[in-house]
Design an enzyme around this catalytic site. Structure first.
Site, PDB file in Angstrom:
ATOM      1  N   LYS A 169      -0.809 -10.799   6.506  1.00  0.00           N
ATOM      2  CA  LYS A 169      -0.449  -9.480   7.034  1.00  0.00           C
ATOM      3  C   LYS A 169      -1.740  -8.791   7.435  1.00  0.00           C
ATOM      4  O   LYS A 169      -2.576  -8.462   6.588  1.00  0.00           O
ATOM      5  CB  LYS A 169       0.283  -8.657   5.975  1.00  0.00           C
ATOM      6  CG  LYS A 169       0.577  -7.217   6.398  1.00  0.00           C
ATOM      7  CD  LYS A 169       1.238  -6.450   5.258  1.00  0.00           C
ATOM      8  CE  LYS A 169       1.616  -5.052   5.709  1.00  0.00           C
ATOM      9  NZ  LYS A 169       0.724  -4.020   5.197  1.00  0.00           N
ATOM     10  N   SER A 228       0.832  -1.214   0.000  1.00  0.00           N
ATOM     11  CA  SER A 228       0.000   0.000   0.000  1.00  0.00           C
ATOM     12  C   SER A 228       0.861   1.256   0.000  1.00  0.00           C
ATOM     13  O   SER A 228       0.565   2.236  -0.698  1.00  0.00           O
ATOM     14  CB  SER A 228      -0.930  -0.004   1.214  1.00  0.00           C
ATOM     15  OG  SER A 228      -1.841  -1.076   1.153  1.00  0.00           O
TER      16      SER A 228
END
Length: 336
Positions: free
Chosen positions: A167, A48
């Site tokens: 994650k 991200s």
């Protein structure tokens, strides 16, 4: 496929852009060379914080190639290859595998978020894991996707031989406990995706993390775990609390633009964010400088000479000499 055990800190690598919105591959490579000096577990390319949603496939593949080529021997390369469709995810993941990525990090599909229930997500990850050349890790990042995979789904998926971990970037410690219970004794890398819960996660037995803060403060993120595992719990907690405001600033208040500015100041290559993201504003730079100053950045481990270098950088920042500050922080990183 063989299980890959992941222990330690991994930065979700930033992607530097130039003033014309082009990827600055030279700065990207220099960052890898600098991170190679730290005891990191590896690298996440296309996370991200890499502004992956703004990258073309050609750019993505080039960044994977450069990461594999320039990483230090023994460091794992995780590639963020999640796409909205199953077929596109399989295709990009196998291209990453061909370039040498060790495993993939695949975000939950989110555009049709209302339909991404347990059945859809279990089917998605199972189909992908069955058809790719490298192991798969689940990526739960509700902040951006507004999709939150359930502990039940994780409990099912963790049993797949090619799904090796997850994650979780939700920052929700109670949910992290639920995920841990769902996984049970299965061999599975349950990792946190934010420094905000790093110390609490360690107390729960979590061994790995992928944290934006590790881009600009890799040593501090690593030291929290080292001190904790050495039994120096108070020291680990104090360091965690000291860097907590920096993490809040670069992952929340100022976002990726703030993270990149912190990288520039601390001896790394931040560069520009890609449009439509907005560059950090002058008053925000001043605020971020104050937050960095208060964090002290491991001053308890510094010699007087290294401490002087850090102070020189702060003095230059206060005087508005950003370039001089960056050079001073670069010297600090080289010495520390």
């Amino acid at each position: 496929m063989a299980f890959i055990n992941i222990k330690g800190v991994i930065p979700p690598m930033i992607t530097p852009f130039d003033e014309n919105d082009r990827v600055d591959y030279d700065k990207f490579t220099r960052n890898i060379e600098k991170w190679n000096e730290y005891d990191l577990a590896g690298y996440l390319v296309l996370g991200s914080n890499s502004e992956t949603v703004y990258l073309t496939e050609e750019e993505k593949l080039k960044l994977i190639e450069l990461t594999v080529k320039n990483k230090k021997t023994g460091k794992i390369v995780v590639a963020g290859t999640g796409m909205e469709s199953t077929i596109a995810t399989i295709d990009l993941t196998n291209k990453a595998a061909d370039l040498g990525a060790d495993c993939s990090l695949i975000v939950t599909p989110f555009y049709y978020g209302g339909k991404m229930n347990d059945e859809a997500l279990i089917n998605f990850y199972t189909d992908v894991a069955d058809n790719v050349k490298i192991p798969v890790m689940i990526y739960n990042v509700t902040k951006f996707t507004h999709v939150n995979i359930s502990p039940y789904a994780v409990g099912v998926l963790c049993k797949h031989p090619n799904i090796i971990g997850m994650k979780d970037s939700s920052g929700n410690v109670s949910q992290l406990i639920d995920f841990k219970r769902a996984v049970g004794d299965v061999e599975f890398n349950l990792m946190v995706g934010t420094a905000s819960v790093w110390y609490p996660a360690l107390t729960l037995g979590i061994k790995g993390s992928v944290m934006a803060l590790a881009n600009c403060c890799p040593d501090e993120c690593i030291e929290v775990q080292k001190e904790f595992e050495s039994g120096n719990l108070e020291k680990a907690r104090e360091l965690y609390e000291r860097i907590f405001p920096v993490n809040s600033a670069v992952t929340g208040k100022y976002g990726i633009a703030g993270l990149k500015y912190a990288c520039d100041l601390l001896g790394f290559e931040g560069g520009y964010v890609r449009k439509p993201l907005i560059q950090i504003k002058e008053h925000e730079k001043t605020e971020l400088i104050e937050i960095l100053k208060k964090a002290e950045l491991n001053t308890d481990l510094m010699t007087e000479e290294i401490r002087a270098l850090l102070q020189e950088g702060y003095d230059d920042m206060e005087d508005g000499n950003v370039q001089n500050a960056a050079e001073a922080f670069a010297k600090y990183r080289e010495s520390h």
